[in-house]
Design a protein around this motif. Structure first.
Motif, PDB file in Angstrom:
ATOM      1  N   VAL A 124      24.187 -31.923 130.518  1.00  0.00           N
ATOM      2  CA  VAL A 124      25.159 -32.388 129.792  1.00  0.00           C
ATOM      3  C   VAL A 124      25.681 -33.783 129.964  1.00  0.00           C
ATOM      4  N   ALA A 125      26.662 -33.445 130.907  1.00  0.00           N
ATOM      5  CA  ALA A 125      27.053 -34.446 131.800  1.00  0.00           C
ATOM      6  C   ALA A 125      25.852 -35.897 131.937  1.00  0.00           C
ATOM      7  N   PHE A 133      24.410 -30.949 120.419  1.00  0.00           N
ATOM      8  CA  PHE A 133      24.574 -31.080 119.029  1.00  0.00           C
ATOM      9  C   PHE A 133      25.330 -30.110 118.386  1.00  0.00           C
ATOM     10  N   THR A 134      25.934 -29.154 119.572  1.00  0.00           N
ATOM     11  CA  THR A 134      27.047 -28.504 119.416  1.00  0.00           C
ATOM     12  C   THR A 134      28.327 -28.301 119.294  1.00  0.00           C
ATOM     13  N   ILE A 144      15.699 -26.721 128.243  1.00  0.00           N
ATOM     14  CA  ILE A 144      15.888 -27.523 126.931  1.00  0.00           C
ATOM     15  C   ILE A 144      16.357 -26.933 125.732  1.00  0.00           C
ATOM     16  N   ASN A 145      16.187 -25.748 125.150  1.00  0.00           N
ATOM     17  CA  ASN A 145      17.153 -25.791 124.524  1.00  0.00           C
ATOM     18  C   ASN A 145      18.029 -25.492 124.427  1.00  0.00           C
ATOM     19  N   GLN A 146      18.866 -24.965 125.526  1.00  0.00           N
ATOM     20  CA  GLN A 146      19.839 -24.392 126.185  1.00  0.00           C
ATOM     21  C   GLN A 146      21.156 -26.063 125.996  1.00  0.00           C
ATOM     22  N   LEU A 147      20.235 -27.381 126.248  1.00  0.00           N
ATOM     23  CA  LEU A 147      20.932 -28.196 126.276  1.00  0.00           C
ATOM     24  C   LEU A 147      20.486 -28.352 125.110  1.00  0.00           C
ATOM     25  N   ASP A 179      21.773 -17.361 130.285  1.00  0.00           N
ATOM     26  CA  ASP A 179      20.550 -17.814 130.341  1.00  0.00           C
ATOM     27  C   ASP A 179      19.379 -17.096 129.746  1.00  0.00           C
ATOM     28  N   GLN A 180      19.494 -15.981 129.569  1.00  0.00           N
ATOM     29  CA  GLN A 180      18.465 -14.966 127.835  1.00  0.00           C
ATOM     30  C   GLN A 180      19.955 -14.632 126.797  1.00  0.00           C
ATOM     31  N   ASN A 181      18.500 -14.878 126.066  1.00  0.00           N
ATOM     32  CA  ASN A 181      18.919 -14.459 124.853  1.00  0.00           C
ATOM     33  C   ASN A 181      19.377 -13.003 125.313  1.00  0.00           C
TER      34      ASN A 181
END
Lengths: 101, 213
Positions: free
Chosen positions: A61-62, B149-150, B141-144, B129-131
């Motif tokens: 993110v950074a 956005f939170t 990309i989902n993690q990022l 890393d894991q659901n």
């Protein structure tokens, strides 16, 4: 031999040093900007390497924000260079010293 | 040697040769092309540690936008004349710069050497890393996106504002003002590079010193 984050730190230290030497040596403001980009990329490498090593997405993110700030910096810096070049021939850092207050 | 390490070393070679090219290329256009090489190498380094989104952004934003902007300004202003790197404009500056760069490198490497691996507690973060329900691996990309956005949504908004300000500022600075431009004040100390001027400069400095005395 396995890849560790330390490799990333060493590579980014080398890249940062090359960028800083270039920034100090070169006189063309455009090339100086490129050297700043090299230094920013060195820091990004550190962030990504440690984000991987610690398995923490915060480092990426950074990097995301650093890229945006770098883009803004380049836009403003190049606008300044264009504004100077419209009035004065020559594009070395010495010519830009007229910006002093 | 693992494939990961091999990819890292190969990309690292590309990065470092490109960086040296940026510093030593006499023509700014060549420096920009070497910069593209470095940025692509850094993108590969991102891929090696599975930062896929950042690698894509690196190529699109840096190589695709920023370097093109550099090249655009170089072509627009016609400053692509080769710079003579053999002359040192300030005596001793290059030597001092290399000493400084070597000192920075030495300090950084000393710090890296003194730290025994990365700190922190990776094991506690490994679960990210894991659901937790399905046990599937969450793509990078989902993690990022989830984090941006939170947790960092305010920084994201401020970044948008920063980009807007930068664009407006660039337009204001680069726009053509009607009427003749005021000439910038000429600085006698930087007026020229020939010997005659430097003699005059020396005289001026002498006069100043005498006046102060």
């Amino acid at each position: 031999m396995e890849l560790t984050p330390t490799y990333y730190l060493i590579l980014s230290a080398l890249l940062f040093s090359i960028g800083s030497v270039g920034l100090l040596v070169r006189r063309n403001p455009l090339v100086m900007f490129m050297c700043v980009e090299l230094m920013l990329n060195a820091v990004n490498l550190t962030f990504v390497g440690l984000a991987w090593g610690l398995n923490d997405i915060g480092g990426q993110v950074a990097v995301f924000f650093v890229m945006v700030v770098a883009a803004a910096e380049v836009v403003v810096g190049l606008a300044i260079v264009v504004a100077i070049m419209k009035r004065r021939d020559g594009a070395t850092a010495d010519d830009l010293s007229v910006l002093r207050g | 040697m693992s494939l990961q390490l091999f990819s890292f070393l190969l990309a690292g070679l590309i990065v470092l040769t490109g960086a040296l090219g940026v510093v030593f290329a006499r023509n700014p256009v060549h420096a920009a092309l070497f910069l593209i090489q470095t940025l692509f190498g850094v993108a590969v380094e991102f891929l090696v540690v599975e930062a896929h989104f950042l690698a894509a952004i690196q190529v699109i934003v840096y190589a695709g936008a920023i370097v093109i902007l550099f090249l655009f300004v170089i072509m627009l202003l016609g400053v692509d004349t080769a710079e003579n790197l053999r002359v040192d404009p300030l005596v001793g500056q290059r030597f001092a710069a290399i000493i400084t760069g070597g000192a920075i490198l030495g300090l950084l490497l000393a710090v890296i050497n003194s730290v025994d691996g990365v700190t922190g507690n990776p094991a506690s973060l490994r679960a990210v890393d894991q659901n937790s329900i399905t046990g599937e691996t969450i793509p990078n990309i989902n993690q990022l996106a989830e984090t941006v956005f939170t947790t960092h949504v305010f920084a994201f908004e401020v970044t948008g504002l920063l980009l807007t300000v930068a664009v407006v500022g660039a337009v204001v600075m680069a726009r053509r003002i009607p009427g003749a431009l005021q000439p910038l004040p000429d600085i006698p100390a930087l007026g020229g590079s020939d010997d005659e001027d430097s003699d005059v400069d020396a005289d001026v400095e002498d006069v100043d010193v005498a006046g102060e005395a």
